[in-house]
Write a protein that holds these residues in place. Structure first.
Motif, mmCIF file in Angstrom:
data_model
loop_
_atom_site.group_PDB
_atom_site.id
_atom_site.type_symbol
_atom_site.label_atom_id
_atom_site.label_comp_id
_atom_site.label_asym_id
_atom_site.label_seq_id
_atom_site.Cartn_x
_atom_site.Cartn_y
_atom_site.Cartn_z
ATOM 1 N N THR A 1 0.836 -1.203 0.000
ATOM 2 C CA THR A 1 0.000 0.000 0.000
ATOM 3 C C THR A 1 0.867 1.247 0.000
ATOM 4 O OG1 THR A 1 -1.676 -1.215 1.281
ATOM 5 C CG2 THR A 1 -1.873 1.186 1.196
ATOM 6 N N ARG A 2 0.453 2.227 -0.762
ATOM 7 C CA ARG A 2 1.217 3.473 -0.849
ATOM 8 C C ARG A 2 1.122 4.230 0.472
ATOM 9 N NH1 ARG A 2 -0.554 7.499 -5.440
ATOM 10 N NH2 ARG A 2 -2.279 7.741 -3.959
ATOM 11 N N SER A 3 2.268 4.692 0.956
ATOM 12 C CA SER A 3 2.297 5.414 2.227
ATOM 13 C C SER A 3 1.553 6.734 2.125
ATOM 14 C CB SER A 3 3.748 5.658 2.649
ATOM 15 O OG SER A 3 4.417 6.448 1.688
ATOM 16 N N GLY A 4 0.961 7.145 3.230
ATOM 17 C CA GLY A 4 0.231 8.407 3.274
ATOM 18 C C GLY A 4 -1.234 8.283 2.955
ATOM 19 N N THR A 5 -1.662 7.143 2.430
ATOM 20 C CA THR A 5 -3.074 6.950 2.096
ATOM 21 C C THR A 5 -3.844 6.510 3.343
ATOM 22 O OG1 THR A 5 -2.714 4.632 1.502
ATOM 23 C CG2 THR A 5 -2.455 6.271 -0.254
ATOM 24 N N PRO A 6 -5.170 6.721 3.347
ATOM 25 C CA PRO A 6 -5.977 6.289 4.495
ATOM 26 C C PRO A 6 -5.839 4.796 4.781
ATOM 27 C CG PRO A 6 -7.237 7.773 3.120
ATOM 28 C CD PRO A 6 -5.965 7.488 2.384
ATOM 29 N N ARG A 7 -5.747 3.982 3.716
ATOM 30 C CA ARG A 7 -5.614 2.541 3.908
ATOM 31 C C ARG A 7 -4.279 2.220 4.594
ATOM 32 N NH1 ARG A 7 -6.959 -2.542 2.469
ATOM 33 N NH2 ARG A 7 -5.278 -3.974 1.832
ATOM 34 N N TYR A 8 -3.236 2.935 4.209
ATOM 35 C CA TYR A 8 -1.920 2.715 4.809
ATOM 36 C C TYR A 8 -1.948 3.042 6.305
ATOM 37 C CZ TYR A 8 3.128 2.952 5.537
ATOM 38 O OH TYR A 8 4.411 2.742 5.998
ATOM 39 N N GLU A 9 -2.565 4.144 6.662
ATOM 40 C CA GLU A 9 -2.661 4.538 8.064
ATOM 41 C C GLU A 9 -3.502 3.552 8.867
ATOM 42 O OE1 GLU A 9 -0.957 6.909 9.376
ATOM 43 O OE2 GLU A 9 -0.113 7.542 7.445
ATOM 44 N N LYS A 10 -4.566 3.076 8.232
ATOM 45 C CA LYS A 10 -5.433 2.115 8.910
ATOM 46 C C LYS A 10 -4.702 0.803 9.175
ATOM 47 C CE LYS A 10 -9.935 -0.180 8.496
ATOM 48 N NZ LYS A 10 -11.148 -0.355 7.654
ATOM 49 N N LEU A 11 -3.963 0.317 8.153
ATOM 50 C CA LEU A 11 -3.200 -0.915 8.320
ATOM 51 C C LEU A 11 -2.095 -0.748 9.369
ATOM 52 C CD1 LEU A 11 -2.852 -2.179 4.632
ATOM 53 C CD2 LEU A 11 -4.041 -3.350 6.515
ATOM 54 N N SER A 12 -1.455 0.406 9.364
ATOM 55 C CA SER A 12 -0.397 0.671 10.334
ATOM 56 C C SER A 12 -0.933 0.645 11.756
ATOM 57 C CB SER A 12 0.252 2.025 10.040
ATOM 58 O OG SER A 12 1.286 2.289 10.951
ATOM 59 N N ASP A 13 -2.083 1.277 11.971
ATOM 60 C CA ASP A 13 -2.711 1.260 13.302
ATOM 61 C C ASP A 13 -3.143 -0.158 13.685
ATOM 62 O OD1 ASP A 13 -2.359 3.977 13.472
ATOM 63 O OD2 ASP A 13 -4.387 4.471 12.801
ATOM 64 N N LEU A 14 -3.657 -0.904 12.693
ATOM 65 C CA LEU A 14 -4.106 -2.263 12.963
ATOM 66 C C LEU A 14 -2.946 -3.150 13.395
ATOM 67 C CD1 LEU A 14 -6.323 -4.421 12.911
ATOM 68 C CD2 LEU A 14 -5.828 -4.769 10.471
ATOM 69 N N ILE A 15 -1.813 -3.007 12.727
ATOM 70 C CA ILE A 15 -0.636 -3.803 13.072
ATOM 71 C C ILE A 15 -0.137 -3.455 14.476
ATOM 72 C CG2 ILE A 15 1.789 -4.229 12.503
ATOM 73 C CD1 ILE A 15 1.007 -3.899 9.556
#
Length: 331
Positions: free
Chosen positions: A70-84
């Motif tokens: 996932t490209r960094s800075g996108t909402p999906r990236y932030e969501k995955l980062s928080d999930l991890i």
């Protein structure tokens, strides 16, 4: 255990296994109760911990792979980062809960089995209720001993890591490889030695007044002359436990070729085998204690040991060394 104190010193590996089996078989009713109430939950916690840890790692690895895609800075990236991050928190919370429960049941199981074998040895009247009643009186002593062993193991591993770092920066590839092989052999021997001391120190903490580092010192002194016998026995038990763990991983955790019913059956079999090995190991470590005492000609007065065990049923008062460490006999 039908051998007299003087005869125990001549018992070898096979004899220790035989004496332990005889004790369990002769008193199978009370050992069955101990296994079902204490050791079975201990094995269940251990095997469930393997399954849950495996599920956590699968989820974390999958999400990390998705994060890298996932490209960094996108909402999906932030969501995955928080999930991890949350998954790692849950994982360590689970580990903390597992170690706490496993530690508690290990203490209780050790106290119960050591007390039971000692009562069998001294021909004391033995009931499951008595076994359960002594656990609150001795678990603190065992806890201190376990923590001291943990400290010793931790320091041992710190020294091992420092030695590996020294090898890695010493230069010379061939020399470093040779040193690493030598170090690996010494490391395994050291772990086995500490494991033997750990088991004997646990028994000493229940049957004598020493605990903590004092129990470790007593265990180290007792094992002199029988170190190879004890190492071989615990190595055999360790290999057997490793086989059960490997079977659980292959047939249950990774059992993609089996249906759910088959995996449940395999899990039950592994749980039973692990529980039996745990019980056998706890009985064996107590038998080894009596063998070592006999080997060093420390005649254990059964009446004094019986009085020491009786104290657990009342208000615990530590006995003096002369009461438990007892007289030496002539051979």
């Amino acid at each position: 255990m039908d051998k007299e104190q003087e005869e125990m010193q001549f018992v070898g590996c096979f004899g220790i296994f035989a004496e332990s089996y005889k004790a369990i078989f002769a008193w199978r009713k009370i050992f069955s109760k101990i296994t079902l109430s204490l050791i079975l939950p201990l094995s269940f916690i251990y095997l469930v911990h393997m399954e849950v840890s495996n599920l956590f790692f699968r989820a974390i690895i999958y999400d990390e792979i998705e994060l890298h895609r996932t490209r960094s800075g996108t909402p999906r990236y932030e969501k995955l980062s928080d999930l991890i991050s949350d998954e790692w928190v849950y994982f360590w919370l689970f580990k903390a809960a597992y170690f706490t429960l496993y530690f508690i049941f290990s203490l209780i199981s050790t106290a119960a089995v050591v007390y039971t074998v000692a009562c069998i040895y001294t021909d004391r009247e033995l009931t499951f209720e008595n076994v359960i009643n002594i656990v609150p009186k001795v678990w603190k002593r065992l806890m201190v001993t376990f923590l001291c062993i943990f400290i010793a193991m931790f320091l041992y591993h710190v020294l091992a890591v420092l030695f590996i770092l020294a090898i890695s920066i010493s230069g010379g590839r061939d020399l470093g490889f040779v040193l690493f092989i030598i170090f690996a052999a010494v490391y395994v021997v050291g772990i086995l030695y500490l494991t033997v001391i750990w088991h004997l120190a646990s028994v000493v903490s229940v049957l004598e007044e020493a605990y903590g580092f004092n129990a470790m010192v007593k265990g180290k002194n007792l094992i002199k002359g029988n170190i190879m016998v004890a190492v071989v026995i615990f190595l055999i038990l360790g290999i057997a436990a490793g086989v059960v763990q490997f079977a659980f991983q292959r047939l249950v955790l990774q059992g993609s070729n089996s249906d759910m019913c088959g995996r449940v059956v395999y899990a039950i079999i592994c749980l039973f085998l692990h529980s039996m090995l745990s019980l056998f190991g706890l009985v064996i470590q107590t038998v080894i204690y009596f063998v070592c005492k006999s080997y060093h000609h420390e005649n254990i007065d059964k009446s004094a040991l019986s009085d020491h065990l009786e104290a657990y049923l009342g208000e615990y008062v530590p006995l003096m060394a002369k009461d438990v460490q007892l007289e030496q006999f002539d051979v």
